[in-house]
Motif scaffolding. Structure first.
Motif, short mmCIF file in Angstrom:
data_model
loop_
_atom_site.label_atom_id
_atom_site.label_comp_id
_atom_site.label_asym_id
_atom_site.label_seq_id
_atom_site.Cartn_x
_atom_site.Cartn_y
_atom_site.Cartn_z
N ARG A 171 0.91 -1.22 0.15
CA ARG A 171 0.00 0.07 0.00
C ARG A 171 0.70 1.29 0.20
O ARG A 171 1.50 1.54 0.73
CB ARG A 171 -1.25 0.20 1.37
CG ARG A 171 -1.62 1.35 1.64
CD ARG A 171 -2.72 0.96 2.50
NE ARG A 171 -4.04 0.42 1.53
CZ ARG A 171 -5.02 0.44 2.29
NH1 ARG A 171 -5.60 0.71 3.55
NH2 ARG A 171 -5.89 -0.65 1.64
N ARG A 172 0.68 2.27 -0.50
CA ARG A 172 1.49 3.53 -1.13
C ARG A 172 0.11 4.82 -0.10
O ARG A 172 -0.81 4.59 -0.36
CB ARG A 172 1.60 3.96 -2.43
CG ARG A 172 2.50 2.74 -2.32
CD ARG A 172 2.45 3.08 -4.65
NE ARG A 172 3.81 2.60 -4.75
CZ ARG A 172 5.09 2.78 -5.00
NH1 ARG A 172 5.06 4.35 -5.19
NH2 ARG A 172 6.15 1.99 -5.65
N TYR A 173 0.79 5.13 0.57
CA TYR A 173 0.11 6.86 1.14
C TYR A 173 0.30 7.98 0.15
O TYR A 173 1.29 8.47 -0.25
CB TYR A 173 1.29 6.68 2.47
CG TYR A 173 0.96 5.33 3.29
CD1 TYR A 173 -0.43 4.95 4.59
CD2 TYR A 173 1.94 4.29 2.73
CE1 TYR A 173 0.30 3.87 4.88
CE2 TYR A 173 2.16 2.68 3.41
CZ TYR A 173 0.89 3.11 4.52
OH TYR A 173 1.00 1.77 5.07
N HIS A 174 -0.89 8.72 0.47
CA HIS A 174 -0.26 9.83 0.30
C HIS A 174 0.09 11.07 1.33
O HIS A 174 0.30 12.21 0.86
CB HIS A 174 -1.90 10.69 0.18
CG HIS A 174 -2.99 9.65 -0.47
ND1 HIS A 174 -3.79 8.84 -0.35
CD2 HIS A 174 -3.53 10.33 -1.55
CE1 HIS A 174 -4.15 8.65 -1.13
NE2 HIS A 174 -4.14 9.07 -2.22
N LEU A 175 0.74 10.47 2.44
CA LEU A 175 1.32 11.10 3.23
C LEU A 175 2.68 10.39 4.33
O LEU A 175 1.48 9.25 4.80
CB LEU A 175 0.62 12.31 4.34
CG LEU A 175 1.37 12.80 6.13
CD1 LEU A 175 2.30 13.97 5.01
CD2 LEU A 175 -0.26 13.18 5.97
N ILE A 176 3.51 10.48 4.13
CA ILE A 176 4.20 10.08 5.10
C ILE A 176 4.84 11.55 6.50
O ILE A 176 5.83 11.89 5.61
CB ILE A 176 5.30 8.74 4.50
CG1 ILE A 176 4.62 8.42 4.24
CG2 ILE A 176 6.12 8.84 5.57
CD1 ILE A 176 5.91 6.97 3.19
N ALA A 177 4.95 10.95 7.61
CA ALA A 177 5.30 12.21 8.41
C ALA A 177 5.51 10.85 9.73
O ALA A 177 5.71 9.84 10.45
CB ALA A 177 4.10 12.35 9.50
#
Length: 273
Positions: A171-177
């Motif tokens: 799964r890919r993300y719209h945001l990584i923090a």
């Protein structure tokens, strides 16, 4: 004769606010109550309980650990010595994160090294439509984050592991923090103040303070959707180096954001669409 709250406060070596917080913890009352009842006698048991807490504070233990909580983003987070104490400057990371996904419906968010869960839980509460996953290498830290999510009513997924090695799948993300450990292992501040009591794993990478940031930045493209954002917190003197890492990795619109003290505290960028 029993001592009074006023006498106890007068005899304390602590600042008045700290003494009030400790008495409030012992008696389960507000500061306003303490001020209104400062001539009330206190029981020997209550005085002994207060003095035990006072001794811990005099020895330098952070108030957050003594009280077991710290306010962050308008919420009360429980904290233990297993996690870093949430700090006001980290609220800038939450602001950056929320701005970066403001135009995205049902965004997928990944918080790496969540600690107490302060960042991930705050994002989840602000964006209940988001799918937020929080990771940490420490099982004790994850337990604290899970407890905070339950208490505050935030829906999150949790994974144990080191950075991207956390059962993330494809799964890919719209945001990584991330607020990773970024203090140089040789920094003398590690032996001073509150940080003496905080988990070393959350403060330093054991090297130059950039190892974790290098891993997070360079690994992000494999976990971001096109146009996805990466937001990281870093040290007061690391902004230029971190911007360089972003740019070398291929991020666009790279910029650093200043905290309330005017320090470049957060760097972010977008993966090309």
């Amino acid at each position: 004769m029993r001592t009074t709250l006023r006498a106890s406060l007068a005899a304390s070596p602590l600042p008045r606010l700290e003494s009030h917080l400790l008495w409030g913890q012992v008696l389960g009352v507000s500061r306003a109550w303490l001020i209104a009842h400062d001539q009330d006698p206190v029981s020997p048991d209550a005085l002994a309980a207060y003095q035990a807490l006072e001794a811990r504070r005099v020895a330098g233990e952070p108030m957050a650990y003594i009280l077991g909580r710290r306010e962050f983003w308008g919420h009360d987070f429980q904290v233990t010595p297993a996690v870093l104490i949430p700090r006001p400057e980290t609220e800038c990371l939450v602001e950056c994160a929320l701005q970066s996904i403001a135009a995205v419906d049902s965004p997928r968010v990944l918080d790496l090294g969540t600690g107490s869960g302060a960042v991930a839980v705050s994002i989840a509460l602000e964006r209940p439509d988001a799918q937020v996953r929080a990771t940490d290498v420490s099982p004790d830290a994850l337990a604290v984050a899970q407890m905070n999510a339950r208490r505050l009513g935030a829906k999150l997924l949790f994974s144990q592991g080191n950075w991207y090695d956390s059962q993330l799948g494809s799964r890919r993300y719209h945001l990584i923090a991330s607020n990773p450990p970024y203090i140089d292992a040789q920094d003398p501040h590690l032996g001073q103040g509150d940080v003496r009591f905080e988990p070393a794993l959350a403060l330093t990478d054991g090297a130059d303070g950039l190892d974790a940031l290098r891993c997070i930045v360079r690994g992000a493209p494999g976990h971001l959707v096109p146009g996805g954002a990466l937001c990281v917190e870093h040290g007061w003197d690391q902004a230029a180096l971190v911007r360089g890492l972003f740019q070398q990795t291929g991020f666009d619109a790279v910029a650093s954001l200043r905290d309330l003290a005017g320090i470049e505290r957060i760097t972010w960028g977008r993966w090309p669409a």
